[in-house]
Design an enzyme around this catalytic site. Structure first.
Site, mmCIF file in Angstrom:
data_model
loop_
_atom_site.group_PDB
_atom_site.id
_atom_site.type_symbol
_atom_site.label_atom_id
_atom_site.label_comp_id
_atom_site.label_asym_id
_atom_site.label_seq_id
_atom_site.Cartn_x
_atom_site.Cartn_y
_atom_site.Cartn_z
ATOM 1 N N ASN A 134 0.736 -1.320 0.087
ATOM 2 C CA ASN A 134 0.044 0.081 -0.026
ATOM 3 C C ASN A 134 0.932 1.235 0.125
ATOM 4 O OD1 ASN A 134 -1.879 1.906 0.426
ATOM 5 N ND2 ASN A 134 -2.319 1.603 2.518
ATOM 6 N N TRP A 135 1.115 1.958 -1.197
ATOM 7 C CA TRP A 135 1.962 2.957 -1.041
ATOM 8 C C TRP A 135 1.299 4.342 -0.808
ATOM 9 C CZ3 TRP A 135 3.927 1.883 -7.031
ATOM 10 C CH2 TRP A 135 4.734 0.536 -6.845
ATOM 11 N N LYS A 136 0.090 4.101 -0.595
ATOM 12 C CA LYS A 136 -0.564 5.459 0.143
ATOM 13 C C LYS A 136 -0.680 6.586 -0.765
ATOM 14 C CE LYS A 136 -0.154 3.363 4.567
ATOM 15 N NZ LYS A 136 -0.069 3.610 6.246
ATOM 16 N N HIS B 156 -9.872 1.178 4.810
ATOM 17 C CA HIS B 156 -8.634 1.447 5.529
ATOM 18 C C HIS B 156 -8.612 2.474 6.977
ATOM 19 C CE1 HIS B 156 -4.563 2.527 6.355
ATOM 20 N NE2 HIS B 156 -4.151 1.733 5.770
ATOM 21 N N GLU C 67 -7.101 4.724 7.827
ATOM 22 C CA GLU C 67 -7.010 6.264 7.300
ATOM 23 C C GLU C 67 -8.093 6.635 6.637
ATOM 24 O OE1 GLU C 67 -3.257 5.616 5.265
ATOM 25 O OE2 GLU C 67 -2.218 5.221 7.292
ATOM 26 N N GLU D 243 -5.949 -4.797 10.842
ATOM 27 C CA GLU D 243 -4.906 -3.781 10.892
ATOM 28 C C GLU D 243 -5.123 -3.085 12.092
ATOM 29 O OE1 GLU D 243 -2.708 -3.006 7.114
ATOM 30 O OE2 GLU D 243 -4.560 -1.514 7.211
ATOM 31 N N GLY E 103 1.908 2.526 10.638
ATOM 32 C CA GLY E 103 2.793 3.629 10.700
ATOM 33 C C GLY E 103 3.434 4.013 11.975
ATOM 34 N N SER F 131 2.899 -2.010 10.705
ATOM 35 C CA SER F 131 4.253 -1.793 10.943
ATOM 36 C C SER F 131 5.006 -3.068 10.571
ATOM 37 C CB SER F 131 4.596 -1.435 12.299
ATOM 38 O OG SER F 131 4.297 -0.208 12.539
ATOM 39 N N GLY G 96 2.728 -1.195 4.551
ATOM 40 C CA GLY G 96 2.789 0.463 4.011
ATOM 41 C C GLY G 96 3.905 0.950 3.907
ATOM 42 N N GLY G 97 4.566 1.445 5.045
ATOM 43 C CA GLY G 97 5.796 2.154 4.848
ATOM 44 C C GLY G 97 6.858 1.297 4.135
HETATM 45 C C1 PEP Z 1 -1.123 0.127 6.078
HETATM 46 O O1 PEP Z 1 -1.276 1.339 5.941
HETATM 47 O O2 PEP Z 1 -2.059 -0.614 5.762
HETATM 48 C C2 PEP Z 1 -0.098 -0.249 6.762
HETATM 49 C C3 PEP Z 1 -0.033 -1.452 7.421
HETATM 50 O O3 PEP Z 1 0.902 0.766 7.169
HETATM 51 P P1 PEP Z 1 2.506 0.444 7.778
HETATM 52 O O4 PEP Z 1 2.853 -0.832 7.364
HETATM 53 O O5 PEP Z 1 3.152 1.596 7.519
HETATM 54 O O6 PEP Z 1 2.160 0.308 9.274
#
Ligand code: PEP
Length: 256
Positions: free
Chosen positions: A9-11, A96, A98, A168, A174, A214, A235-236
């Protein structure tokens, strides 16, 4: 045995040139390795086309980060499921945290999005998870239950194999603080039982439950070994092709 799924997920990150380079980097590193894992990239909307071109002819799949539940119409700024299919997507992230936290998406709206995605033969990846406050207040299961039942209310049993759920925990997204394997095992076990109640045992068994929050190359091997973890949403750590490929590698190792 079903394939595990690893989704990047590059957001809201990156230009089209950066997305192209990242997708090419992932493609090059994965090449024919880790074939037991389904690998899915979710770039920003503006980069769907360059990523589609970059992964064409490979096993990498394309995913959108959101959709609207209406197929078309006067909904400025929104994109419908058929449009995403037309853009080459096979998957779409729904609900999600967010979207829920920053844009007020409700469980009922997530439900409409899941239904719209399924209607268009897009695989919805429904994200659910509790906040730290809900966990601290003993409301984790109540929260997950409301999110699941709100979003899956209109899903017929026969299409349950066409969706995925991502657990999640909001406090892990994040933050650099992933849920422990024990917490993940407990939550995924709970979700699997809830899915069995909703869809029956054999249909529920066809729904992958991914963990997200994370995940990085260092913690991926332990998380990938947890029973009931069918993949991950990253994500990150998905913004760098080597770390994302290392996570895919960790999820290809899991037994049984
Ligand atoms: C996400 O945004 O779905 C996510 C899991 O982000 P991160 O891996 O950065 O915690």
């Amino acid at each position: 045995m079903a394939k595990r799924t690893v989704i990047a997920n590059w957001k809201m990150h990156g230009s089209r040139a950066e997305a192209r380079a990242l997708a090419r980097g992932v493609r090059r590193l994965l090449n024919n390795r880790f074939a037991a894992v389904e690998v899915v990239l979710a770039p920003p909307l503006t980069s769907l086309e360059v990523v589609r071109q970059a992964v064409e002819g490979s096993r990498l799949l394309l995913c959108a980060q959101n959709l609207h539940w209406q197929p078309q119409g006067a909904f400025t700024g929104e994109v419908g499921a058929d449009m995403l299919r037309d853009a080459g997507c096979s998957h779409v992230i729904v609900g999600h945290s967010e979207r829920r936290r920053l844009f007020g998406e409700t469980n009922a709206e997530s439900g409409r999005k899941v239904a719209a995605a399924l209607d268009a033969s897009l695989k919805p990846v429904l994200c659910i998870g509790e906040t730290l406050e809900q966990r601290g207040g003993g409301r984790t299961w109540r929260t997950l239950s409301a999110q699941l039942s709100g979003a899956l209310k209109s899903v017929p049993k026969s299409v349950s194999g066409s969706l995925a759920v991502a657990y999640e925990p909001v406090w892990a997204i994040g933050t650099g603080k992933n849920a422990t394997p024990t917490q993940v095992m407990e939550a995924h076990g709970w979700i699997r039982r809830a899915l069995k109640r909703r869809f029956g045992p054999s249909e529920a068994a066809r729904i992958p439950i991914l963990y997200g929050g994370s995940v990085n190359p260092a913690n991926a091997p332990d998380l990938a070994r947890v029973p009931e973890v069918d993949g991950t949403l990253v994500g990150g750590a998905s913004l760098e092709h080597r770390s994302f490929a290392a996570i895919v590698g960790a999820f290809s190792e899991r037994e049984g």
